[in-house]
Design a protein around this motif. Structure first.
Motif, short mmCIF file in Angstrom:
data_model
loop_
_atom_site.label_atom_id
_atom_site.label_comp_id
_atom_site.label_asym_id
_atom_site.label_seq_id
_atom_site.Cartn_x
_atom_site.Cartn_y
_atom_site.Cartn_z
N UNK A 310 36.96 25.39 35.65
CA UNK A 310 36.56 24.83 37.07
C UNK A 310 36.08 25.77 37.82
N UNK A 311 34.91 25.41 38.58
CA UNK A 311 34.10 26.57 39.46
C UNK A 311 33.85 27.67 38.45
N UNK A 312 33.70 27.63 37.06
CA UNK A 312 33.47 28.96 36.32
C UNK A 312 32.34 29.80 36.57
N UNK A 313 31.27 29.04 37.28
CA UNK A 313 30.08 29.85 37.53
C UNK A 313 29.74 30.02 39.01
N UNK A 314 31.16 30.05 39.84
CA UNK A 314 30.87 29.99 41.30
C UNK A 314 30.92 31.75 41.66
N UNK A 315 30.20 32.30 42.49
CA UNK A 315 30.40 33.81 42.75
C UNK A 315 31.63 33.94 43.57
N UNK A 316 32.53 35.01 42.88
CA UNK A 316 33.77 35.33 43.39
C UNK A 316 33.82 36.82 43.44
N UNK A 317 34.71 37.00 44.49
CA UNK A 317 35.01 38.67 44.48
C UNK A 317 36.15 38.96 43.51
N UNK A 318 35.71 39.99 42.69
CA UNK A 318 36.53 40.50 41.54
C UNK A 318 37.72 41.39 41.86
N UNK A 319 37.81 41.67 42.96
CA UNK A 319 38.87 42.87 43.20
C UNK A 319 39.23 43.80 42.06
N UNK A 320 40.31 43.98 41.95
CA UNK A 320 40.65 45.09 40.85
C UNK A 320 40.46 44.45 39.30
N UNK A 321 39.93 43.20 39.28
CA UNK A 321 39.16 42.92 37.85
C UNK A 321 38.21 43.50 37.59
N UNK A 322 37.52 44.28 38.61
CA UNK A 322 36.41 45.32 38.55
C UNK A 322 36.75 46.45 37.54
N UNK A 323 38.00 46.98 37.53
CA UNK A 323 38.43 47.71 36.55
C UNK A 323 38.18 47.52 34.94
N UNK A 324 38.17 46.43 34.68
CA UNK A 324 37.63 45.68 33.35
C UNK A 324 36.52 46.36 33.03
N UNK A 325 35.82 46.34 33.86
CA UNK A 325 34.05 46.84 33.58
C UNK A 325 34.25 48.55 33.66
N UNK A 326 34.85 49.01 34.55
CA UNK A 326 34.93 50.41 34.41
C UNK A 326 35.53 50.83 33.18
N UNK A 327 36.72 50.11 32.69
CA UNK A 327 37.35 50.59 31.31
C UNK A 327 36.33 50.36 30.26
N UNK A 328 35.25 49.37 30.43
CA UNK A 328 34.30 49.21 29.18
C UNK A 328 33.46 50.34 29.25
N UNK A 329 32.93 50.86 30.41
CA UNK A 329 32.06 51.99 30.52
C UNK A 329 32.91 53.09 30.07
N UNK A 330 34.12 53.19 30.21
CA UNK A 330 34.87 54.58 29.84
C UNK A 330 35.05 54.55 28.33
N UNK A 331 35.51 53.52 27.90
CA UNK A 331 35.57 53.18 26.14
C UNK A 331 34.14 53.50 25.41
#
Length: 640
Positions: A310-331
């Motif tokens: 549901x609304x899977x392609x709507x822009x949303x603020x990620x809040x701390x879900x951003x840290x998943x992307x940070x973890x990906x870069x560090x990994x």
């Protein structure tokens, strides 16, 4: 396929008896009908007097359309992958047609649909493409130009224009079983040079063969009239139309079979179907549960199938879900050896002054990188996150650039990151679909670090810091990933669970509370595990075929798929999954490099819908044989 053996004469013209197929066809004596007046005037011109006179599409080189050719797209909850090229495509399935209702409507390629054109819609062939479509129930064949997407109904393979359907004599039934063979403009049509072709031009063989070889003529009977039904993509059945007759050329006596004979043959076919037993009906799958969130998505990790959204392609603020992307870069940095878990990281003043949740690190202190990773993942500490970003990227803005580049490589098309911790920023956004792609990438690419997401707590500086993902203590199958919250983003949660080998990933964004995000995630996971199942169809490097490779030392070579194939279907339907394999580069001729696609494996579900594809590749290089082997195979190839 009704392809006469006479069309396969060798270059050496070796004398051989010609195998002629006996073609059964029905002949209708019904007179031409006048068009019936529709309930409302159609916004299209009336059909021509003889619709069979409309020529087939003629394949010609065309550039790939700028519209309708994404790498993949989703329709009615299913994901379809557009083929890179049409070469070698051959498929059998159900064809339907669409008529006046869609006349003049824009197609997926941007062109207008013309019901009197020889066009069609297909789910995965590139736009535009050309294909020969053969009605397997009567042998009629046409060439169409594919310029639209569809059909998305159950087991349908192709949607034909009104004219193409009329020339295939399928308007009355609405649907029929067909074979779709892609045509390449620069390559000869394998059927047009044989007995089966739209017009009765004499074959280009010597006179001695002509008297023995029949030619089938299409559309030689009465012309079709306007049907009372407009036709639709849902397979509606138009009223009966005169059935075009088939005849033989003057070189053989006229052959006409009574409709009684054809009816008897059809009855025998139906009886055989009944004796085979009914297929097991798929259990009904209800709609996904209603959850209190702005957007959500549920996918199977291994197959990638979307189970709820549901609304899977709507822009949303990620809040701390951003840290998943940070973890990906560090990994990635750890994986490539640019940093180590034991590396000391100096905490800058910028990191120490971070707002929001904290790991309580002190400015100027040196802390092992693995402690900062736990502080970011378990406690969601912004101070630890910024310290990691500065260690890997030099500065946080530079690190954000690295985040965006890796996001692009993963396929996150609707995300933009401006910081490492997820605090609100105008150009900082994502979608539920992109978060699901990121979660699956973390699980797939970094199994050695994924266990960090399942830690319920850790101790640092005499402070016990607990994980904010409450599902880790409530559902034993849940083993990660990350929470997030700001006042503007709401409460977010990306979760993964593994039950008996089936791994699901759920994304919930913009929930009203901690409880709401956990209840929404649990409801989605339970829905997926209750009504779906995932099965491994083929394993990586599993031999599928051992085709002959001409001019090779070993004569035969093993080909298989380079990765595992998983398929997600309705629970109880895994036994109905079928696989088929075909070569797209036949004949195979050495040398062949390892890993180069030479064919394709196709997986279909109980309805006949293609649910997965994978390339067939040689596992090892196939070298050329000796001079004698190559010479012998040169001769053999004349007869292939």
């Amino acid at each position: 396929m009704m392809r006469a053996a006479g069309s396969c004469l060798s270059r050496a013209r070796v004398p051989a008896a010609v195998l002629c197929a006996a073609i059964l066809a029905a002949c209708s004596t019904a007179a031409r009908r006048k068009p019936e007046a529709p309930a409302r005037a159609p916004a299209v011109p009336p059909p021509p007097a003889n619709i069979d006179s409309i020529p087939d599409a003629v394949p010609r080189p065309e550039p790939r359309s700028a519209h309708g050719n994404p790498a993949f797209y989703d329709a009615l909850g299913k994901r379809y992958f557009v083929l890179a090229a049409a070469d070698g495509y051959l498929e059998r399935g159900v064809a339907s047609w669409y008529g006046p209702t869609f006349h003049g409507v824009s197609t997926s390629s941007g062109e207008r649909y013309d019901m009197y054109g020889m066009t069609a819609a297909h789910k995965t062939l590139p736009l535009p493409s050309y294909a020969r479509v053969t009605n397997l129930r009567n042998g009629r064949s046409v060439v169409v130009r594919i310029n639209d997407r569809g059909p998305f109904v159950a087991n349908r393979l192709i949607d034909l224009s009104y004219t193409a359907a009329a020339k295939l004599d399928m308007l009355r039934e609405g649907t029929t079983l067909v074979e779709v063979r892609a045509l390449i403009p620069t390559q000869p049509d394998p059927l047009s040079s044989g007995c089966m072709r739209p017009a009765c031009a004499r074959p280009s063989f010597s006179r001695r063969w002509r008297a023995k070889r029949p030619c089938i003529v299409y559309g030689s009977g009465p012309s079709t009239a306007w049907p009372s039904s407009t036709g639709s993509r849902s397979g509606s059945r138009p009223s009966a139309l005169p059935m075009p007759a088939w005849r033989w050329t003057k070189e053989l006596p006229m052959l006409r079979l009574s409709t009684a004979v054809v009816t008897a043959l059809a009855s025998l076919s139906a009886l055989a179907t009944l004796l085979a037993g009914p297929a097991r009906a798929a259990a009904p799958i209800p709609r996904p549960p209603e959850v209190n969130a702005r957007a959500y998505l549920l996918i199977d990790h291994f197959s990638g199938r979307v189970l709820a959204q549901q609304h899977a392609d709507d822009r949303m603020e990620p809040a701390s879900l951003t840290k998943l992307m940070t973890a990906y870069v560090v990994f990635k940095a750890l994986q490539e050896g640019r940093v180590k878990l034991t590396d000391p990281v100096t905490v800058s003043e910028h990191a120490w002054r971070a707002e929001g949740s904290r790991t309580f690190v002190l400015v100027g202190t040196q802390i092992p990188l693995d402690i900062l990773l736990k502080g970011m993942i378990v406690q969601s500490g912004n101070d630890a996150t910024i310290a990691l970003a500065e260690r890997v990227g030099g500065t946080e803005p530079a690190f954000a650039q690295i985040m965006n580049e890796y996001a692009r490589r993963i396929g996150m098309k609707s995300s933009s990151f401006e910081n490492s911790d997820g605090l609100p920023s105008p150009g900082h956004y994502t979608t539920a679909r992109d978060m699901a792609l990121l979660a699956s990438a973390l699980i797939r690419e970094f199994p050695q670090y994924y266990s960090l997401f399942s830690l319920k707590e850790f101790m640092w500086n005499n402070i016990r810091q607990g994980n904010r993902n409450g599902l880790l203590g409530k559902d034993p199958s849940v083993d990660g990933l990350k929470t997030g919250h700001t006042d503007s983003a709401g409460y977010c949660l990306v979760t993964s669970a593994n039950r008996t080998g089936m791994r699901l990933v759920s994304v919930v964004m913009g929930a009203a509370s901690v409880k709401a995000r956990e209840e929404a995630s649990a409801a989605l996971l339970n829905y997926g595990y209750t009504f779906f199942e995932t099965t491994k169809v083929k394993g990586a490097r599993e031999t599928v075929l051992k085709p002959r490779v001409y001019k090779s030392a070993g004569e035969f070579a093993a080909v298989g798929i380079p990765y595992d194939i998983y398929v997600t279907v309705g629970r109880g339907q895994a036994t109905s999954i079928k696989t088929s394999a075909r070569l797209t580069k036949e004949p195979l001729v050495a040398p062949l490099p390892a890993g180069k696609p030479v064919g394709e494996v196709t997986v279909t579900d109980a309805t006949g819908e293609v649910v997965a594809r994978a390339p067939l590749v040689p596992f090892a290089p196939v070298a050329e044989g000796g001079l004698w082997t190559r010479a012998v195979d040169d001769v053999a190839l004349w007869f292939h």
